[in-house]
Design an enzyme around this catalytic site. Sequence first.
Site, short mmCIF file in Angstrom:
data_model
loop_
_atom_site.label_atom_id
_atom_site.label_comp_id
_atom_site.label_asym_id
_atom_site.label_seq_id
_atom_site.Cartn_x
_atom_site.Cartn_y
_atom_site.Cartn_z
N HIS A 33 -3.48 -5.73 1.09
CA HIS A 33 -2.82 -5.92 2.39
C HIS A 33 -2.77 -7.39 2.80
O HIS A 33 -3.66 -7.85 3.51
CB HIS A 33 -3.58 -5.15 3.48
CG HIS A 33 -3.41 -3.66 3.38
ND1 HIS A 33 -2.39 -2.99 3.99
CD2 HIS A 33 -4.15 -2.73 2.75
CE1 HIS A 33 -2.50 -1.69 3.74
NE2 HIS A 33 -3.56 -1.51 2.99
N CYS A 57 0.84 -1.20 0.00
CA CYS A 57 0.00 0.00 0.00
C CYS A 57 0.88 1.25 0.00
O CYS A 57 1.56 1.52 -0.97
CB CYS A 57 -0.96 -0.04 1.18
SG CYS A 57 -2.36 1.07 0.98
N GLU A 94 -1.03 -8.69 5.03
CA GLU A 94 -0.90 -8.79 6.49
C GLU A 94 -2.25 -8.73 7.19
O GLU A 94 -2.37 -9.04 8.37
CB GLU A 94 0.05 -7.70 7.02
CG GLU A 94 -0.56 -6.31 7.22
CD GLU A 94 -0.70 -5.51 5.93
OE1 GLU A 94 -0.53 -6.09 4.84
OE2 GLU A 94 -1.02 -4.30 6.02
#
Lengths: 234, 90
Positions: free
Chosen positions: A203, A86, A205
């Site tokens: 994302h 990002c 994560e």
Amino acid sequence: MRIAVITFPGSNCDHDCYRALKLTDGVTPEFRWHRDTDLGGVDAVLLPGGFSYGDYLRAGAIARLSPIMEAVVDFARDGGPVVGICNGFQVLCESGLLPGALLRNESLRFQSYPVHIRVETTSTPFTSHYRKGQVLRIPIAHGEGNYHAPPEVLAELEGDDRIVFRYSTGDGSLAPEANPNGSAHHIAGIVNEARNVLGMMPHPERAVEELLGSTDGRGLFQSLVHHLSAGATP
Amino acid sequence: MSRFNVEVRVTPRPGLLDPQGKAVQHALDSLGYAGVESVRVGKLLALELEADDSAAARAMAEEMCRKLLANPVTEDFRIQVAEVDVVEAE
């Protein structure tokens, strides 16, 4: 192995990245502050999402001048694996480690929801645990994720198998409505020419635990660990 | 050394989609300004700096644009330099 998560003023996914790494077998995550000048001998680097320096001037433009970025650029040029997620992707483009730029979303809206991305190549240090063509469900959260590059650069990315992820539908087709930001060629993630620097808008994560609704992001961190532990020249 | 006011205009490159400009155009249209054919939104950076002369001030601003103020992939820049008149005290 040790993997550094860089925190800039305004980073807000650094702790998510830290946790995702902590959940990955064999990884000891460490934070590095933007003012640090030394990566301290880590094996890989993660640039997290957020709004570094308030996105002033252009997203990522100021962060790339942080003291730590000099060390990150040297590390990357020496072949060390670097992942920018990002805002981290925006920083990598601004710093010249990746080509192109991320423009305002075509819709002008901040887009925040899980999307589908298709794995386009497994020959990177970050995607060996996936299958080519596999569709992942991973959240996005950005206002400026509209990947843009001159036609000759896009042709090079295509020709050299450097597009790592594309936005797709759940069954893996590239319908326009599956492109959340207007990115050229549906690009969600790319690698540099040496294939050791990955930038992506989604994302991973945020997709590492059942509780989060998806564990599809795990493979990326596992691939990286596999790459590092295989002693492959980075 | 003289003081200069330097204005740097940074605009999206021609042909590049400018969704912000489009949104402003639509808003103008809804206000009844139907004849607006295009709107591009950029930014203006106003710098005050010291340099030997106006050419040096411009050269400095150009370097700043290439290094930081504009993104060469997506933006063009234009520079205007004006010397600040210093009124001598009598």
